[in-house]
Design an enzyme around this catalytic site. Structure first.
Site, PDB file in Angstrom:
ATOM      1  N   CYS A   1     -11.518  24.466  10.457  1.00 37.88           N
ATOM      2  CA  CYS A   1     -11.764  24.978  11.807  1.00 37.88           C
ATOM      3  C   CYS A   1     -13.162  24.717  12.347  1.00 37.88           C
ATOM      4  CB  CYS A   1     -11.478  26.477  11.844  1.00 37.88           C
ATOM      5  SG  CYS A   1     -12.679  27.453  10.905  1.00 37.88           S
TER       6      CYS A   1
ATOM      7  N   CYS B   1     -10.663  31.033   9.919  1.00 36.72           N
ATOM      8  CA  CYS B   1      -9.309  30.501   9.697  1.00 36.72           C
ATOM      9  C   CYS B   1      -8.717  30.912   8.356  1.00 36.72           C
ATOM     10  CB  CYS B   1      -9.299  28.978   9.810  1.00 36.72           C
ATOM     11  SG  CYS B   1     -10.122  28.157   8.430  1.00 36.72           S
TER      12      CYS B   1
ATOM     13  N   CYS C   1     -20.067  29.116  -5.222  1.00 36.94           N
ATOM     14  CA  CYS C   1     -19.544  27.893  -5.830  1.00 36.94           C
ATOM     15  C   CYS C   1     -18.354  27.427  -5.001  1.00 36.94           C
ATOM     16  CB  CYS C   1     -19.148  28.192  -7.273  1.00 36.94           C
ATOM     17  SG  CYS C   1     -18.696  26.749  -8.216  1.00 36.94           S
TER      18      CYS C   1
ATOM     19  N   CYS D   1     -13.124  31.401   4.692  1.00 35.42           N
ATOM     20  CA  CYS D   1     -13.668  31.284   6.044  1.00 35.42           C
ATOM     21  C   CYS D   1     -13.156  32.449   6.887  1.00 35.42           C
ATOM     22  CB  CYS D   1     -13.237  29.947   6.634  1.00 35.42           C
ATOM     23  SG  CYS D   1     -13.674  29.735   8.376  1.00 35.42           S
TER      24      CYS D   1
END
Length: 196
Positions: free
Chosen positions: A116, A165, A185, A162
């Site tokens: 996104c 999204c 990571c 995220c």
């Protein structure tokens, strides 16, 4: 030749053991899948507003905004992403260590979400963790990433996704450098690097 009752019981016991073991294995697989981060289930839910911090491609903070969460079907994600990026971001898979394009990248810039374009990390917080995955001691903005519990693989970890999204990005650990002592990571395939 007649079969004794002891032999019959032995066969029944073996059959019963096989069914128990097979049933336990199937249940174990289902439990493992159910304990992975619920990315697809959450992505299928109705979109809602989230708060993120916008950044320019040179990493300059633009400001906080309210944005509708990006929700797509599996087919839409498959059309947009490579097969590996789809498995990592939408099914919480992991790329092999030292195989991604960003683990050894030292250029200046920002890392955006492959799904996104949400700004996620800056090269200013990237460090060499020796793990074979790009590692950062902090996200570009805490609002742009979300933490969730990941109990897959028989261990408790903190998954990072995220905010905009719900793409799975990787995990965060508490063995990073100062000042945060954290190690985000990340999977290279979940990121898109924008060179400064």
């Amino acid at each position: 030749m007649a079969v004794g009752s002891g032999q019959l019981r032995g066969r029944e016991f073996s059959r019963r053991n096989f069914l128990i073991v097979a049933g336990s294995a199937a249940a174990g697989v289902m439990l493992w899948k159910s304990r992975r981060p619920g990315l697809l289930a959450e992505a299928a839910s109705a979109p809602h507003q989230v708060t993120i911090v916008q950044f320019s491609d040179v990493g300059k903070k633009i400001g906080k905004i309210q944005e509708m969460q990006v929700v797509k079907t599996e087919e839409e994600w498959k059309k947009q992403l490579s097969p590996l990026a789809f498995e990592v971001t939408r099914h919480a898979d992991t790329e092999r260590a030292f195989s991604g394009q960003y683990w050894n990248l030292h250029d200046k810039g920002i890392f955006r979400c492959i799904c996104c374009d949400n700004a996620l990390f800056s090269s200013d917080t990237k460090f060499d963790s020796g793990t074979g995955w790009p590692s950062f001691w902090a996200p570009i903005a805490q609002e742009n990433v979300r933490e969730s519990n990941d109990a897959s693989l028989g261990m408790d970890r903190t998954a990072i996704s995220c905010t905009l999204c719900n793409a799975h990005l990787g995990h965060v650990f508490d063995d990073g450098p100062a000042p945060t002592h954290l190690r985000y990571c990340m999977n290279s395939v979940a990121l898109k690097f924008i060179k400064a």
